[in-house]
Design a protein around this motif. Structure first.
Motif, PDB file in Angstrom:
ATOM      1  N   LEU A   1      -9.787   1.829  10.765  1.00 47.79           N
ATOM      2  CA  LEU A   1      -9.025   3.074  10.760  1.00 47.79           C
ATOM      3  C   LEU A   1      -9.806   4.175  11.469  1.00 47.79           C
ATOM      4  CD1 LEU A   1      -6.503   4.584   9.832  1.00 47.79           C
ATOM      5  CD2 LEU A   1      -7.651   5.062   7.661  1.00 47.79           C
TER       6      LEU A   1
ATOM      7  N   VAL B   1      -4.605   4.677   4.439  1.00 50.15           N
ATOM      8  CA  VAL B   1      -3.884   3.405   4.439  1.00 50.15           C
ATOM      9  C   VAL B   1      -4.261   2.644   3.173  1.00 50.15           C
ATOM     10  CG1 VAL B   1      -3.568   1.180   5.582  1.00 50.15           C
ATOM     11  CG2 VAL B   1      -3.805   3.255   6.956  1.00 50.15           C
TER      12      VAL B   1
ATOM     13  N   GLU C   1      -3.617  -1.177   1.938  1.00 45.90           N
ATOM     14  CA  GLU C   1      -3.071  -2.483   2.269  1.00 45.90           C
ATOM     15  C   GLU C   1      -2.688  -3.198   0.978  1.00 45.90           C
ATOM     16  OE1 GLU C   1      -4.183  -6.528   4.782  1.00 45.90           O
ATOM     17  OE2 GLU C   1      -5.783  -5.194   4.091  1.00 45.90           O
TER      18      GLU C   1
ATOM     19  N   ASN D   1      -9.502   5.951   4.052  1.00 41.27           N
ATOM     20  CA  ASN D   1      -9.093   7.331   4.310  1.00 41.27           C
ATOM     21  C   ASN D   1     -10.073   7.920   5.321  1.00 41.27           C
ATOM     22  OD1 ASN D   1      -8.823  10.349   2.197  1.00 41.27           O
ATOM     23  ND2 ASN D   1      -7.915   9.907   4.154  1.00 41.27           N
TER      24      ASN D   1
ATOM     25  N   ALA E   1      -0.435   8.524  -0.345  1.00 32.86           N
ATOM     26  CA  ALA E   1      -0.344   7.069  -0.249  1.00 32.86           C
ATOM     27  C   ALA E   1      -0.261   6.434  -1.636  1.00 32.86           C
ATOM     28  CB  ALA E   1      -1.555   6.525   0.515  1.00 32.86           C
TER      29      ALA E   1
ATOM     30  N   TYR F   1       1.913  -2.485   3.746  1.00 30.07           N
ATOM     31  CA  TYR F   1       0.934  -1.425   3.509  1.00 30.07           C
ATOM     32  C   TYR F   1       1.634  -0.074   3.403  1.00 30.07           C
ATOM     33  CZ  TYR F   1       1.274  -0.673   8.638  1.00 30.07           C
ATOM     34  OH  TYR F   1       1.716  -0.452   9.928  1.00 30.07           O
TER      35      TYR F   1
ATOM     36  N   ILE G   1       1.055   3.965   4.546  1.00 34.23           N
ATOM     37  CA  ILE G   1       0.309   4.831   5.452  1.00 34.23           C
ATOM     38  C   ILE G   1       0.757   6.262   5.249  1.00 34.23           C
ATOM     39  CG2 ILE G   1       1.951   4.384   7.353  1.00 34.23           C
ATOM     40  CD1 ILE G   1      -0.443   4.765   9.290  1.00 34.23           C
TER      41      ILE G   1
ATOM     42  N   VAL H   1      -2.819   1.316  13.948  1.00 35.75           N
ATOM     43  CA  VAL H   1      -2.968   0.907  12.551  1.00 35.75           C
ATOM     44  C   VAL H   1      -2.172  -0.366  12.291  1.00 35.75           C
ATOM     45  CG1 VAL H   1      -2.447   1.547  10.157  1.00 35.75           C
ATOM     46  CG2 VAL H   1      -3.490   3.229  11.700  1.00 35.75           C
ATOM     47  N   ASP H   2      -0.950  -0.430  12.809  1.00 32.84           N
ATOM     48  CA  ASP H   2      -0.142  -1.623  12.588  1.00 32.84           C
ATOM     49  C   ASP H   2      -0.777  -2.843  13.252  1.00 32.84           C
ATOM     50  OD1 ASP H   2       2.477  -2.634  11.469  1.00 32.84           O
ATOM     51  OD2 ASP H   2       2.652  -3.295  13.550  1.00 32.84           O
TER      52      ASP H   2
ATOM     53  N   LEU I   1      -3.561  -4.117  11.006  1.00 30.98           N
ATOM     54  CA  LEU I   1      -3.141  -4.842   9.818  1.00 30.98           C
ATOM     55  C   LEU I   1      -2.310  -6.073  10.158  1.00 30.98           C
ATOM     56  CD1 LEU I   1      -2.401  -1.788   7.541  1.00 30.98           C
ATOM     57  CD2 LEU I   1      -4.284  -3.391   7.375  1.00 30.98           C
TER      58      LEU I   1
END
Length: 501
Positions: free
Chosen positions: A37, A82, A84, A96, A290, A419, A421, A462-463, A466
């Motif tokens: 991240l 995020v 997960e 974070n 989150a 997840y 976000i 980010v996607d 993950l």
């Protein structure tokens, strides 16, 4: 000495931040997400955006406006988190990262066993500190204010008390319409308690205020739908006015604090209209947001523990209330920040989360999306066909602030990920990308693109992180070299003038 101390503190905190221990994640797994991240935030190069200036909606229209618009003078304040989730809804890892002029490399925040960020002293947003002073309508600077020491910050600036010894400080951007998530959550808490009925009608008579909103009578279910799916401000004012009438606004803030979500606060709003939403009064931070979304998504057993040690579970909301709120978030119409599917097929803005848009917004004849009278002008059906995830989310936008937060689930047959976000920043439509530095109109109004595409780039990074791989450009959208429909910008201008975004 200050710079050396800051570097040491940053290094120590980065190490501590990797020791996140919520089962079943190992420290190595948690560290991998945190480093990933942090790298995603760094790679997005938020320092490259251009700034149209501190006077709302003045530039580039006035003769005194600089042209080209300058690159942002200091790094924006960005707070991104995020969580997960495993297939069962349990938290596997979390991270974070904070970006600001104090944390130019992106600071990995220490996360405790309850997924809290108690090591950060979150400060109320002060736009004059950000701008360096106040400015008249002709762009003239009228007063000077320093970032940290003119005047020095005090405990009055704290969002949550008792963190005077925290090693990290961060001035939290105003969440804009993202705060409507808090109103929806508490409204449904009252539904679960029997205080409110979803099918009961609430008559809203604003008595002035709330952007000149007209009176109306709708069911609580309808007010909730409009507030979340199309960010309708009149609906938010109505529900807030109802909460004030029940004496529940203070109760909302108190309950969020009791849940360990103390940075989620709605202060200073009008009991007469439900309006008056002010930066420095309404607060949200990414990790607390989150966690709230994780509660809405649901999972087995104890999610985290409150400050008094009591467990927080998904049963805090009834199954029906959680299902309704997830449905409304999934039917959010403004897919234009972390995801940009509303602009399907365009070369700009670039792709974000590969999200599927809810069918309710798609014109069956031409595939275009219109939300709150704002036409986006693109056939989104090809992107829906290529989508990999659903994104149940809420955006926020004003001149100075931009946010987006939600729950990501992979679609059947697509690479698996699940997840939460949350992204909060002071990157409102005042800021854009370098290609528009010489534009004769704000891109939000000229083209209808109101967020810098760097937010979408972060969403995609980010996607990808993950997802475990990177999409090819063809898989992402199959984009053309065309440009956004200018009708979108004009409608966006009317919407912002009417409702404040």
């Amino acid at each position: 000495m200050k710079g050396r101390r800051r570097a040491i503190v940053s290094a120590v905190l980065a190490t501590i931040g990797l020791a996140f221990l919520v089962a079943p994640a190992s420290p190595a797994q948690a560290g991998s997400l945190a480093r990933g991240l942090q790298s995603a935030v760094r790679a997005t190069s938020f320092d490259e955006v251009v700034d149209f200036g501190p006077v709302d909606d003045a530039c580039p229209y006035q003769s005194w406006c600089p042209s080209p618009a300058p690159t942002i003078a200091s790094l924006p304040n960005v707070d991104v988190a995020v969580i997960e989730l495993g297939r069962d809804g349990r938290a596997r890892t979390a991270a974070n990262v904070l970006l600001s002029r104090d944390h130019p490399e992106g600071l990995v925040v220490p996360i405790d066993r309850n997924l809290g960020a108690g090591a950060v002293r979150f400060r109320r947003w002060d736009i004059d500190r950000w701008n360096g002073g106040t400015f008249a309508s002709d762009g003239t600077q009228t007063t000077t204010k320093g970032w940290a020491d003119n005047p020095p910050r005090t405990a009055v600036d704290d969002i949550v008390a008792g963190r005077e010894q925290a090693a990290v400080e961060f001035m939290s951007p105003y969440p804009a319409s993202l705060f409507k998530l808090l109103v929806a959550f508490h409204t449904l808490r009252l539904v679960d308690r029997g205080t409110l009925d979803l099918q009961a009608r609430y008559a809203y008579d604003p008595a002035g205020g709330c952007g000149g909103a007209a009176p109306g009578s709708e069911t609580n279910r309808q007010w909730l739908d409009w507030m979340i799916t199309s960010s309708n401000n009149r609906a938010a004012c109505a529900l807030l006015k109802q909460l004030h009438g029940l004496g529940e606004v203070a109760g909302m803030n108190a309950e969020l604090a009791e849940l360990g979500l103390g940075t989620l606060q709605v202060n200073g709003t009008s009991a007469l209209t439900g309006g008056i939403w002010q930066p420095g009064q309404i607060h949200m931070t990414a990790l607390d947001t989150a966690r709230l979304l994780w509660l809405i998504e649901g999972g087995p057993g104890v999610l985290w523990n409150r400050p008094d040690g009591r467990a927080v579970t998904a049963r805090l909301l009834s199954d029906s209330s959680r299902a309704l709120l997830r449905q409304l978030l999934a039917e959010q119409g403004f897919n234009v920040a972390l995801s940009t599917t509303n602009f399907c097929g365009l070369e700009y803005p670039g792709p974000g989360l590969p999200q599927q848009i809810a069918e309710r917004w798609i014109d069956p004849d031409d595939g275009t999306v219109t939300v709150e009278g704002i036409p986006h002008g693109q056939d989104v059906r090809p992107c829906n066909a290529a989508a990999e995830v659903t994104f149940a989310h809420k955006t926020g936008l004003t001149y100075n602030y931009g946010s987006d937060a939600g729950i990501v689930r992979s679609l059947p047959g697509k690479p698996g990920r699940r997840y939460v976000i949350a992204f909060l920043s002071n990157l409102g439509y005042r800021y854009s990308d370098a290609r528009f530095a010489t534009s004769k109109a704000l891109p939000c109004f000229g083209l209808g693109v109101c967020y810098t595409e760097k937010i979408a780039q972060l969403g995609k990074r980010v996607d990808d992180l993950l997802r475990g791989g990177r999409l090819t450009e063809e898989q992402a959208t199959g984009r053309s070299g065309s440009t956004p429909d200018p009708r979108t910008g004009e409608a966006r201008r009317r919407s912002i003038e009417r409702t404040g975004g």
